[in-house]
Design a protein around this motif. Structure first.
Motif, PDB file in Angstrom:
ATOM      1  N   THR A 198       0.852  -1.187   0.000  1.00 12.95           N
ATOM      2  CA  THR A 198       0.000   0.000   0.000  1.00 12.95           C
ATOM      3  C   THR A 198       0.887   1.236   0.000  1.00 12.95           C
ATOM      4  OG1 THR A 198      -1.797  -1.110   1.177  1.00 12.95           O
ATOM      5  CG2 THR A 198      -1.759   1.282   1.266  1.00 12.95           C
ATOM      6  N   LEU A 199       0.749   2.079  -1.015  1.00 11.75           N
ATOM      7  CA  LEU A 199       1.523   3.305  -1.091  1.00 11.75           C
ATOM      8  C   LEU A 199       0.928   4.367  -0.175  1.00 11.75           C
ATOM      9  CD1 LEU A 199       2.026   3.602  -4.963  1.00 11.75           C
ATOM     10  CD2 LEU A 199       3.593   2.620  -3.284  1.00 11.75           C
ATOM     11  N   VAL A 200       1.755   5.327   0.193  1.00 14.58           N
ATOM     12  CA  VAL A 200       1.301   6.484   0.962  1.00 14.58           C
ATOM     13  C   VAL A 200       1.724   7.730   0.206  1.00 14.58           C
ATOM     14  CG1 VAL A 200       1.402   7.728   3.140  1.00 14.58           C
ATOM     15  CG2 VAL A 200       1.584   5.229   3.132  1.00 14.58           C
ATOM     16  N   ILE A 201       0.769   8.596  -0.121  1.00 12.75           N
ATOM     17  CA  ILE A 201       1.055   9.850  -0.811  1.00 12.75           C
ATOM     18  C   ILE A 201       0.562  10.988   0.080  1.00 12.75           C
ATOM     19  CG2 ILE A 201       0.658  11.243  -2.873  1.00 12.75           C
ATOM     20  CD1 ILE A 201       0.161   8.651  -4.402  1.00 12.75           C
ATOM     21  N   GLY A 202       1.489  11.767   0.597  1.00 14.89           N
ATOM     22  CA  GLY A 202       1.140  12.885   1.464  1.00 14.89           C
ATOM     23  C   GLY A 202       1.237  14.202   0.731  1.00 14.89           C
ATOM     24  N   GLY A 203       0.544  15.212   1.242  1.00 10.80           N
ATOM     25  CA  GLY A 203       0.597  16.524   0.629  1.00 10.80           C
ATOM     26  C   GLY A 203      -0.166  17.542   1.444  1.00 10.80           C
ATOM     27  N   PHE A 204      -0.213  18.742   0.924  1.00 11.28           N
ATOM     28  CA  PHE A 204      -0.986  19.792   1.578  1.00 11.28           C
ATOM     29  C   PHE A 204      -1.652  20.636   0.503  1.00 11.28           C
ATOM     30  CE2 PHE A 204       3.262  21.518   0.875  1.00 11.28           C
ATOM     31  CZ  PHE A 204       2.997  22.783   0.335  1.00 11.28           C
TER      32      PHE A 204
END
Length: 214
Positions: A198-204
């Motif tokens: 499972t990938l994790v893509i963070g941002g704002f």
């Protein structure tokens, strides 16, 4: 892209139908930045580069401080690869367009002017490679669709009763049942690797909040 726009329009119409019964109807267009992600397979990897992103969230208030929402997010990025056979040095593999269609809820806190919030979402994401480097992937790469979920948290600052500013952080998780299904062989990268994770893509992001209704 046309299919994506049709889905967004249908979601907007559906939520607009609910708005006459809801106490508050919100529209939040936003723009932000995502920090990319990496999918490892053995000592090799595929990497989604960081990039800008834009989106829109439509929601209605089911009860005070609780919003039911539908969101669309788009990311235009680049897919890079390092593979011991096909590309020993990290190289550009393709441009990558990611479309997210998410449904969930948000809980607000605070007062009517400054409202921290936390929310969760479920939905699906579509990853579409374009302009593939055929020297690495001679057969090209297909689009893939993944079940996805996410979390967000931030604050809304209301400038008036109807218009506010939204600032939030996002964590998005495309569930990888089989990965990008990219493999390396003597003829270059084709289809073959099963990287289950499972990938994790963070941002704002930041945006405007338009509140309609009571």
């Amino acid at each position: 892209m046309k299919k994506t726009l049709r889905i967004v329009i249908l979601v907007a119409i559906a939520l607009a139908g609910f708005s006459s019964h809801a106490q508050v109807f919100e529209i939040t267009p936003s723009y932000g930045y995502q920090f990319g992600s990496k999918l490892n397979y053995g000592s090799n990897y595929l990497k989604m580069e960081d990039s800008g992103m834009f989106g829109i969230t439509l929601g209605y208030e089911v009860r005070p401080r609780y919003m039911l929402e539908a969101s669309y997010i788009n990311m235009g990025s680049e897919l890079r690869i390092r593979d011991r056979i096909a590309s020993p040095q990290e190289s550009r593999l393709a441009d990558l367009n990611a479309d997210w269609f998410m449904f969930g809820g948000t809980r607000y806190f605070g007062n009517d002017k400054v409202k921290p919030f936390f929310g969760g979402q479920l939905g699906f994401s579509v990853f579409s490679p374009n302009d593939v480097d055929r020297t690495i992937a001679p057969r090209g790469l297909d689009s893939i669709t993944k079940f996805s979920f996410g979390f967000k948290g931030g604050v809304v600052v209301m400038l008036t009763d109807k218009i506010g500013l939204n600032f939030q952080g996002n964590l998005l998780f495309p569930v990888e049942w089989g990965g990008f299904y990219v493999g390396a062989g003597t003829g270059g990268v084709s289809t073959g690797i099963n990287a289950g994770s499972t990938l994790v893509i963070g941002g704002f992001s930041g945006g405007l909040v338009f509140r309609l209704g009571a």
